[in-house]
Design a protein around this motif. Sequence first.
Motif, PDB file in Angstrom:
ATOM      1  N   LEU A  66      41.895  30.591  27.043  1.00 30.85           N
ATOM      2  CA  LEU A  66      40.351  30.692  27.238  1.00 30.85           C
ATOM      3  C   LEU A  66      39.705  29.895  26.498  1.00 30.85           C
ATOM      4  O   LEU A  66      39.953  29.474  25.313  1.00 30.85           O
ATOM      5  CB  LEU A  66      39.927  31.850  26.736  1.00 30.85           C
ATOM      6  CG  LEU A  66      40.635  33.272  27.410  1.00 30.85           C
ATOM      7  CD1 LEU A  66      40.627  34.192  27.283  1.00 30.85           C
ATOM      8  CD2 LEU A  66      39.968  32.753  29.235  1.00 30.85           C
ATOM      9  N   ILE A  67      38.520  29.341  26.520  1.00 31.70           N
ATOM     10  CA  ILE A  67      37.802  27.776  25.844  1.00 31.70           C
ATOM     11  C   ILE A  67      36.199  28.827  26.006  1.00 31.70           C
ATOM     12  O   ILE A  67      36.170  29.157  27.208  1.00 31.70           O
ATOM     13  CB  ILE A  67      38.138  26.480  25.986  1.00 31.70           C
ATOM     14  CG1 ILE A  67      39.214  25.878  26.269  1.00 31.70           C
ATOM     15  CG2 ILE A  67      36.942  25.836  25.477  1.00 31.70           C
ATOM     16  CD1 ILE A  67      39.687  24.893  26.901  1.00 31.70           C
ATOM     17  N   ALA A  68      35.973  28.504  24.957  1.00 28.49           N
ATOM     18  CA  ALA A  68      34.253  29.205  25.123  1.00 28.49           C
ATOM     19  C   ALA A  68      33.247  28.124  25.774  1.00 28.49           C
ATOM     20  O   ALA A  68      33.381  26.994  25.570  1.00 28.49           O
ATOM     21  CB  ALA A  68      34.005  29.076  23.586  1.00 28.49           C
ATOM     22  N   ASP A  69      32.394  28.934  26.353  1.00 30.80           N
ATOM     23  CA  ASP A  69      31.613  28.466  27.417  1.00 30.80           C
ATOM     24  C   ASP A  69      32.570  27.814  28.573  1.00 30.80           C
ATOM     25  O   ASP A  69      31.298  27.143  29.416  1.00 30.80           O
ATOM     26  CB  ASP A  69      30.684  27.786  26.391  1.00 30.80           C
ATOM     27  CG  ASP A  69      29.798  28.067  25.853  1.00 30.80           C
ATOM     28  OD1 ASP A  69      29.253  28.940  25.937  1.00 30.80           O
ATOM     29  OD2 ASP A  69      29.489  27.833  24.146  1.00 30.80           O
ATOM     30  N   THR A  70      33.708  27.913  29.154  1.00 29.31           N
ATOM     31  CA  THR A  70      34.204  27.517  29.608  1.00 29.31           C
ATOM     32  C   THR A  70      34.405  28.602  30.620  1.00 29.31           C
ATOM     33  O   THR A  70      33.791  29.998  30.815  1.00 29.31           O
ATOM     34  CB  THR A  70      35.415  27.584  29.962  1.00 29.31           C
ATOM     35  OG1 THR A  70      35.595  26.258  29.070  1.00 29.31           O
ATOM     36  CG2 THR A  70      35.896  26.380  30.796  1.00 29.31           C
ATOM     37  N   LYS A  71      34.014  28.421  32.441  1.00 34.68           N
ATOM     38  CA  LYS A  71      33.789  29.423  33.740  1.00 34.68           C
ATOM     39  C   LYS A  71      35.400  29.380  34.050  1.00 34.68           C
ATOM     40  O   LYS A  71      35.560  28.974  34.439  1.00 34.68           O
ATOM     41  CB  LYS A  71      32.665  28.623  34.737  1.00 34.68           C
ATOM     42  CG  LYS A  71      31.508  28.654  34.277  1.00 34.68           C
ATOM     43  CD  LYS A  71      30.278  28.585  35.251  1.00 34.68           C
ATOM     44  CE  LYS A  71      29.689  27.617  36.066  1.00 34.68           C
ATOM     45  NZ  LYS A  71      29.599  26.725  36.741  1.00 34.68           N
ATOM     46  N   TYR A  72      35.409  30.435  34.185  1.00 39.82           N
ATOM     47  CA  TYR A  72      36.992  31.313  34.747  1.00 39.82           C
ATOM     48  C   TYR A  72      36.612  32.210  35.918  1.00 39.82           C
ATOM     49  O   TYR A  72      35.288  32.752  36.261  1.00 39.82           O
ATOM     50  CB  TYR A  72      37.592  32.153  34.213  1.00 39.82           C
ATOM     51  CG  TYR A  72      37.686  30.772  33.147  1.00 39.82           C
ATOM     52  CD1 TYR A  72      39.367  29.918  32.908  1.00 39.82           C
ATOM     53  CD2 TYR A  72      37.075  31.605  31.507  1.00 39.82           C
ATOM     54  CE1 TYR A  72      39.177  29.383  31.938  1.00 39.82           C
ATOM     55  CE2 TYR A  72      37.195  30.636  30.949  1.00 39.82           C
ATOM     56  CZ  TYR A  72      38.643  29.793  30.083  1.00 39.82           C
ATOM     57  OH  TYR A  72      38.772  28.451  29.390  1.00 39.82           O
ATOM     58  N   VAL A  73      37.063  32.481  36.983  1.00 39.09           N
ATOM     59  CA  VAL A  73      37.297  33.813  38.217  1.00 39.09           C
ATOM     60  C   VAL A  73      38.904  34.788  37.966  1.00 39.09           C
ATOM     61  O   VAL A  73      39.287  33.845  37.520  1.00 39.09           O
ATOM     62  CB  VAL A  73      37.793  32.779  39.402  1.00 39.09           C
ATOM     63  CG1 VAL A  73      37.685  34.099  40.503  1.00 39.09           C
ATOM     64  CG2 VAL A  73      36.427  31.835  39.897  1.00 39.09           C
ATOM     65  N   LEU A  74      37.874  35.817  36.866  1.00 40.93           N
ATOM     66  CA  LEU A  74      38.943  36.724  37.017  1.00 40.93           C
ATOM     67  C   LEU A  74      38.725  37.922  37.986  1.00 40.93           C
ATOM     68  O   LEU A  74      38.131  38.073  38.319  1.00 40.93           O
ATOM     69  CB  LEU A  74      38.568  37.265  35.340  1.00 40.93           C
ATOM     70  CG  LEU A  74      38.069  36.409  34.506  1.00 40.93           C
ATOM     71  CD1 LEU A  74      37.387  37.244  33.254  1.00 40.93           C
ATOM     72  CD2 LEU A  74      39.450  35.652  33.943  1.00 40.93           C
ATOM     73  N   TYR A  75      40.175  38.094  37.994  1.00 42.49           N
ATOM     74  CA  TYR A  75      40.613  38.993  39.300  1.00 42.49           C
ATOM     75  C   TYR A  75      41.071  40.452  37.902  1.00 42.49           C
ATOM     76  O   TYR A  75      41.504  40.312  37.265  1.00 42.49           O
ATOM     77  CB  TYR A  75      42.104  39.186  39.464  1.00 42.49           C
ATOM     78  CG  TYR A  75      42.170  37.550  40.789  1.00 42.49           C
ATOM     79  CD1 TYR A  75      41.694  37.877  42.505  1.00 42.49           C
ATOM     80  CD2 TYR A  75      41.226  36.742  40.664  1.00 42.49           C
ATOM     81  CE1 TYR A  75      41.577  37.066  42.943  1.00 42.49           C
ATOM     82  CE2 TYR A  75      41.177  35.162  41.649  1.00 42.49           C
ATOM     83  CZ  TYR A  75      41.125  35.598  43.319  1.00 42.49           C
ATOM     84  OH  TYR A  75      41.074  34.916  43.413  1.00 42.49           O
ATOM     85  N   LEU A  76      39.854  41.723  38.307  1.00 43.04           N
ATOM     86  CA  LEU A  76      40.182  41.837  37.117  1.00 43.04           C
ATOM     87  C   LEU A  76      40.531  43.856  38.044  1.00 43.04           C
ATOM     88  O   LEU A  76      40.218  44.099  38.998  1.00 43.04           O
ATOM     89  CB  LEU A  76      38.838  42.230  36.651  1.00 43.04           C
ATOM     90  CG  LEU A  76      38.806  40.704  35.754  1.00 43.04           C
ATOM     91  CD1 LEU A  76      36.692  41.113  35.563  1.00 43.04           C
ATOM     92  CD2 LEU A  76      39.731  40.656  34.423  1.00 43.04           C
ATOM     93  N   ASP A  77      41.121  44.989  36.959  1.00 43.67           N
ATOM     94  CA  ASP A  77      40.588  46.385  37.170  1.00 43.67           C
ATOM     95  C   ASP A  77      39.511  47.146  36.301  1.00 43.67           C
ATOM     96  O   ASP A  77      39.875  46.491  34.853  1.00 43.67           O
ATOM     97  CB  ASP A  77      42.458  47.169  37.131  1.00 43.67           C
ATOM     98  CG  ASP A  77      43.202  47.021  38.456  1.00 43.67           C
ATOM     99  OD1 ASP A  77      42.547  46.381  39.469  1.00 43.67           O
ATOM    100  OD2 ASP A  77      43.877  46.511  37.958  1.00 43.67           O
ATOM    101  N   ARG A  78      39.041  47.347  36.974  1.00 42.13           N
ATOM    102  CA  ARG A  78      37.580  48.250  35.438  1.00 42.13           C
ATOM    103  C   ARG A  78      38.196  50.317  35.340  1.00 42.13           C
ATOM    104  O   ARG A  78      38.790  50.917  36.676  1.00 42.13           O
ATOM    105  CB  ARG A  78      36.610  48.238  35.690  1.00 42.13           C
ATOM    106  CG  ARG A  78      35.088  48.346  35.744  1.00 42.13           C
ATOM    107  CD  ARG A  78      34.011  48.903  35.460  1.00 42.13           C
ATOM    108  NE  ARG A  78      33.441  49.852  37.338  1.00 42.13           N
ATOM    109  CZ  ARG A  78      32.828  49.888  37.838  1.00 42.13           C
ATOM    110  NH1 ARG A  78      30.926  48.900  37.379  1.00 42.13           N
ATOM    111  NH2 ARG A  78      32.201  50.411  38.992  1.00 42.13           N
TER     112      ARG A  78
END
Length: 272
Positions: free
Chosen positions: A91-103
């Motif tokens: 991860l790099i700060a202020d970079t955008k990512y698409v994340l696949y998550l469980d809550r």
Amino acid sequence: MRKKLSVSAAAAVMAAVISLSAVPFVAYAEADPLADFSFEECTAESDCIVLAKYKGKVGGEYKFSVVRMLKGSILGSNFYVTASEDFGSELIADTKYVLYLDRDISVYYSHDKYTPNYDIIITADKRNNITGMTVMGEEVGGLPETVTVLTQYTDTVPSTAVLDEDYIRSGTVYDLMDDAKIIVKVKVGERTGDYVSGSGVYECTLIETKKGSISSTFSAALFDNVVSSGGEYYLMLSGKNSDGVYELNSKKSAVKAQPMTSFAAEIESYGE
């Protein structure tokens, strides 16, 4: 140095690689550790999929701000991901990512907890063009060009996610009372054990029942900074867990009986 998969291997890792028309083709991995990985199944099983901006590490979690939801919902503008150091190292700060998550949801958490499926990280630039993807640290090619195309694909995959039952997030006493299965006035006794961080299991002695039914003595999970042994409280409960411990139905559902506040007075008059 991270190993980059060949074009053929990358296609194998993806259960569905999305074309510009958002129509996936299906392939299967031939080698571990991703032999059982399916992009389509991961899309279906994830509780939420989000385009988010990485804000930095806070404590032991990774903080993100929501840019756009591709699936499901996240309450609030920020959320926190619990993941491995390997995940965080990408991860790099202020970079955008698409994340696949469980809550993971609990009234006793300071915030909802999110964990990544297969440590999938899709990077996006300022214009939401997709610039890369890793699965469990392995780079993958054959990606859609934009987040919009990925969203179109996501919309075609039926969800199989089984969502946790949420707690009531209202702070209005009437909403809390309507939602509660049990409302009681109790004397809080000894703290007999730890619960989730910041809360403990307390022995309670029933003084009065306002709603539902419960035994004359029972164990309840209560916030340590709200209750104290020997005090009298109104409790609004959602029921008991598998260990027989009763749980609050909101973060504001343990109310000191004395001095009588307007909040406590409304509970006192419930059912009259």
